[in-house]
Design a protein around this motif. Structure first.
Motif, short mmCIF file in Angstrom:
data_model
loop_
_atom_site.label_atom_id
_atom_site.label_comp_id
_atom_site.label_asym_id
_atom_site.label_seq_id
_atom_site.Cartn_x
_atom_site.Cartn_y
_atom_site.Cartn_z
N GLY A 118 0.80 -1.22 0.00
CA GLY A 118 0.00 0.00 0.00
C GLY A 118 0.83 1.27 0.00
O GLY A 118 0.30 2.35 0.26
N LEU A 119 2.13 1.15 -0.30
CA LEU A 119 3.02 2.32 -0.27
C LEU A 119 2.89 3.09 -1.58
O LEU A 119 3.43 2.69 -2.62
CB LEU A 119 4.46 1.88 -0.05
CG LEU A 119 4.82 1.56 1.40
CD1 LEU A 119 6.12 0.79 1.48
CD2 LEU A 119 4.93 2.85 2.20
N SER A 120 2.17 4.18 -1.52
CA SER A 120 1.93 5.00 -2.70
C SER A 120 2.57 6.37 -2.51
O SER A 120 2.73 6.86 -1.39
CB SER A 120 0.43 5.16 -2.94
OG SER A 120 0.17 6.09 -3.96
N ASN A 121 2.93 6.98 -3.64
CA ASN A 121 3.48 8.33 -3.58
C ASN A 121 2.39 9.39 -3.48
O ASN A 121 2.67 10.55 -3.20
CB ASN A 121 4.33 8.60 -4.83
CG ASN A 121 5.53 7.69 -4.92
OD1 ASN A 121 6.42 7.74 -4.08
ND2 ASN A 121 5.55 6.83 -5.93
N GLU A 122 1.17 8.98 -3.73
CA GLU A 122 0.05 9.92 -3.74
C GLU A 122 -0.81 9.72 -2.49
O GLU A 122 -0.63 8.78 -1.72
CB GLU A 122 -0.80 9.70 -5.00
CG GLU A 122 0.00 9.67 -6.29
CD GLU A 122 0.78 10.95 -6.54
OE1 GLU A 122 0.33 12.01 -6.08
OE2 GLU A 122 1.82 10.88 -7.21
N GLY A 123 -1.77 10.61 -2.31
CA GLY A 123 -2.70 10.49 -1.20
C GLY A 123 -2.17 11.13 0.07
O GLY A 123 -0.98 11.46 0.18
N PRO A 124 -3.05 11.32 1.04
CA PRO A 124 -2.65 11.96 2.29
C PRO A 124 -1.67 11.10 3.07
O PRO A 124 -1.66 9.87 2.96
CB PRO A 124 -3.98 12.10 3.06
CG PRO A 124 -4.86 11.04 2.47
CD PRO A 124 -4.47 10.92 1.04
N LEU A 125 -0.82 11.77 3.85
CA LEU A 125 0.13 11.05 4.68
C LEU A 125 -0.59 10.31 5.80
O LEU A 125 -1.47 10.88 6.44
CB LEU A 125 1.15 12.01 5.30
CG LEU A 125 2.32 12.47 4.43
CD1 LEU A 125 3.22 13.39 5.24
CD2 LEU A 125 3.12 11.29 3.91
N PRO A 126 -0.20 9.06 6.06
CA PRO A 126 -0.78 8.36 7.21
C PRO A 126 -0.24 8.95 8.51
O PRO A 126 0.82 9.59 8.52
CB PRO A 126 -0.32 6.92 7.01
CG PRO A 126 0.92 7.03 6.20
CD PRO A 126 0.74 8.23 5.32
N GLN A 127 -0.95 8.75 9.58
CA GLN A 127 -0.51 9.21 10.90
C GLN A 127 0.21 8.07 11.61
O GLN A 127 -0.36 6.99 11.79
CB GLN A 127 -1.71 9.67 11.74
CG GLN A 127 -1.34 10.19 13.11
CD GLN A 127 -0.52 11.48 13.04
OE1 GLN A 127 -0.85 12.40 12.28
NE2 GLN A 127 0.56 11.53 13.82
N VAL A 128 1.46 8.30 11.98
CA VAL A 128 2.20 7.26 12.69
C VAL A 128 2.04 7.45 14.19
O VAL A 128 1.79 8.57 14.68
CB VAL A 128 3.69 7.26 12.31
CG1 VAL A 128 3.87 6.94 10.84
CG2 VAL A 128 4.36 8.58 12.65
N THR A 129 2.17 6.37 14.93
CA THR A 129 1.99 6.43 16.39
C THR A 129 3.21 5.95 17.16
O THR A 129 3.33 6.24 18.34
CB THR A 129 0.77 5.58 16.80
OG1 THR A 129 0.98 4.22 16.38
CG2 THR A 129 -0.50 6.11 16.16
N SER A 130 4.09 5.22 16.51
CA SER A 130 5.26 4.67 17.21
C SER A 130 6.50 5.52 16.93
O SER A 130 6.48 6.43 16.09
CB SER A 130 5.49 3.23 16.77
OG SER A 130 5.69 3.17 15.37
N ARG A 131 7.58 5.20 17.61
CA ARG A 131 8.83 5.96 17.47
C ARG A 131 9.77 5.25 16.50
O ARG A 131 9.90 4.02 16.50
CB ARG A 131 9.53 6.11 18.82
CG ARG A 131 8.72 6.92 19.84
CD ARG A 131 9.46 6.97 21.16
NE ARG A 131 10.63 7.82 21.10
CZ ARG A 131 11.60 7.83 22.02
NH1 ARG A 131 11.54 6.99 23.04
NH2 ARG A 131 12.63 8.66 21.91
#
Length: 640
Positions: A118-131
């Protein structure tokens, strides 16, 4: 308000976070078994894909071997003919697999298939939660140049609005006292510029045990417990914040994945040689990489940088033991990345390469000489894999990766032997002897065409087509991408750039063949490669140095040409491409290491890449920071 704190404050501030130890036991290469745990992220139809890749390569090889068998066998198969046939089989199979991979990559590129994980160059950035920890190992590098890149990455991550999830570590293995001092001062200045003592850290080891692999392992054992992911960078790596965030999110979303490898684009080349490399990587590289990733599936390889790794998986299964045996095969694993990937897969983890994800960059060597110095070290590291190849429990694709690394260096002496035997057989049949060194009109082509010129021409044309087709497919794929086509200067400029790169690469091939063959011989004889700092920008060398390095090779080319001419002018013409490459070793090095020639071609639009015409912000920022004299207390620490 932008509050500036004096450098002296940062110099005394803690440079490391609280330790969070993570055990990293050494793995066994004498026992172990392949995990049978199903891999959820594995693409479908992997058996079919691999059957197409290896079956297709085998079919092409059998077709070519059948034809050359008839060319060789008209007067019977002797010892030399049998050796030539064996070499031809191995070398043709090598290029056939590359052809099939490129064909698959070309079709996927044209079809614009679904992105991996699912790694696309387009679309909104996902929100990460981990470090995630970004680790930048360094060894006697220019601190200003190094930290310019790190600052550009830091600012790009900050621009995503998710900086709080990322920490940045400079992991120094530097041994030169003046560079050590410069690193510390430059790092303190970086903290001051960014007003950050909470997410920027610097650690220098007191020993260089196990080189880069040991540098990373020491960090894992001290701090790895606090970070679910670590992203490994090289001293010349650059990555955009968007790409880093997408990679971290993909690791969170796929808990069976231990590693995601990006395809770094080579950038910032100024010399002709560097610009040849970055053009080839930009035009041909994506097609080959996409095809390789297609049949790698969840057993992809690791290239040691510009990749994100699940820290606990790495700690639990990628601890490298010392290799036993005789030097230089024994001791520290030099090409650690291939072995770490194999051990992770043995433990049941998925490894994916995602060549379609943009925003990952590196820099290439500025000259052929610099590439050959680096290549000599890689030669030793890859030949070491012979001690790992038989380790129990490795996935068979992991063994293919290890064999590919070994085979890359044995192809050079094999090509040399193929050419020499291909010359020796006609000379033997012509009855040349010490009393009669001249044979009027002699050329191996006449012999090989023999009574079946059409079959000989077919074998030659078919071999060259399989060898060069990946470049043509890369060219066509580039034309199909409007943005990349324009960024590379348009269809006509790309075509002439491809011709220029191919001709120069062909002329340099005999030099590379000789040096790689010599490297293999030195490694087998027990000579260590050492660990030298890489040059990054200037590829020039004094003429006296080039004469020492390549004078003997040029002389050998002159003598070979004279000997061939003494036998027959036609033979000298037949050997011309190889002889010319050897004779011109010094001028070729002078030409291709020239910045002025490289920049001249850039001005007329040849060997251009999109990152030159429209630099991504992270590249532009890194170059801007490098030009600032305030970044480094030493103008060129590598020379001190």
């Amino acid at each position: 308000m932008d509050v500036r704190i004096p450098v002296s404050h940062y110099a005394s501030a803690p440079q490391l976070p609280p330790e969070s130890p993570l055990p990293m036991p050494l793995q066994s290469l004498s026992e172990g078994s392949l995990s049978s745990t199903p891999i959820a992220s594995e693409p479908t139809g992997m058996g079919t894909r691999r059957a197409i890749a290896f079956g297709g390569a085998a079919a092409l090889t059998l077709l070519a071997v059948y034809q050359i068998w008839w060319v060789l066998g008209r007067d019977g198969i002797g010892v030399l003919e049998a050796l030539l046939l064996l070499l031809f089989v191995a070398l043709f199979a090598w290029i056939a697999l590359s052809f099939i991979s490129s064909l698959a990559g070309f079709m996927l590129t044209i079809a614009q298939g679904r992105e991996r994980l699912g790694l696309s160059n387009e679309g909104p950035l996902p929100q990460v939660t981990s470090r995630t920890a970004l680790l930048m190992p360094t060894y006697n590098e220019d601190p200003g140049r190094l930290l310019a890149g790190l600052q550009a990455i830091y600012e790009s991550v900050a621009a995503t609005g998710q900086l709080e999830h990322f920490d940045f570590f400079v992991l120094s293995d530097t041994t030169r006292p003046q560079v050590m001092q410069a690193e510390e001062a430059a790092f303190a200045a970086l903290r001051e510029r960014l007003s950050d003592t909470q997410q920027l850290f610097y650690r220098r080891r007191t020993t260089n045990a196990e080189r880069k692999a040991g540098n990373i392992a020491e960090w894992v054992r001290r701090f790895g417990g606090a970070y679910p992911q670590m992203l490994i960078l090289d001293a010349d790596s650059l990555m955009t914040g968007d790409t880093i965030v997408r990679l971290a999110a993909a690791m969170e979303q796929h808990d069976d994945v231990a590693l995601i490898q990006t395809l770094p684009m080579i950038v910032n080349g100024n010399t002709l040689f560097a610009r040849m490399q970055q053009f080839a990587g930009r035009v041909y590289g994506p097609v080959v990489a996409r095809g390789v990733a297609w049949w790698h599936g969840a057993e992809s390889n690791y290239w040691g940088h510009n990749a994100i790794i699940r820290t606990r998986a790495f700690a639990a299964h990628a601890g490298l033991p010392e290799l036993r045996g005789h030097k230089p095969f024994s001791g520290t694993v030099l090409s650690h990345d291939f072995v770490e990937a194999a051990l992770l897969r043995r433990a049941g983890w998925a490894l994916h390469m995602v060549p379609t994800l943009r925003g990952s960059y590196e820099e290439g060597p500025p000259s052929l000489t610099d590439m050959l110095v680096r290549d000599r070290r890689w030669c030793q590291g890859n030949l070491q894999h012979g001690a790992v190849l038989a380790a129990p429990g490795l996935h068979w694709i992991s063994r293919v990766h290890l064999l590919t690394g070994i085979g890359h260096y044995f192809t050079a002496p094999m090509w040399a032997m193929l050419m020499l035997i291909g010359l020796a057989i006609p000379l033997q049949q012509a009855g040349i002897n010490l009393e009669q060194l001249r044979i009027e009109g002699f050329t191996p082509t006449v012999y090989w065409r023999g009574g079946d010129p059409e079959r000989f021409l077919w074998v030659f044309s078919f071999t060259m087509a399989v060898l060069l087709a990946p470049k043509l497919m890369g060219y066509l794929a580039t034309l199909a991408d409007t943005e990349t086509r324009r960024g590379c200067g348009g269809a006509i400029r790309i075509f002439f750039s491809m011709l220029l790169e191919t001709v120069l690469a062909a002329l340099m091939a005999p030099i590379t063949m000789y040096r790689q063959s010599r490297g293999v011989a030195e490694v087998l004889a027990g000579k260590d490669s050492g660990w030298e700092t890489q040059r990054r920008d200037d590829g020039s060398l004094p003429l006296s140095s080039l004469v020492r390095s390549y004078g003997g090779l040029s002389l050998a080319g002159v003598l070979a040409g004279a000997a061939a001419y003494a036998i027959s002018p036609a033979l000298a013409a037949w050997m011309g491409p190889v002889i010319l490459g050897l004779v011109l070793a010094i001028p070729l090095n002078l030409l291709t290491s020239s910045t002025s020639v490289g920049q001249g071609l850039r001005r007329i639009g040849l060997l251009r890449i999109p990152e030159e015409s429209t630099p991504p912000p992270v590249l532009a920022r890194a170059l801007e920071l490098r030009e600032s004299h305030a970044l480094s207390p030493l103008s060129d620490p590598g020379n001190h």
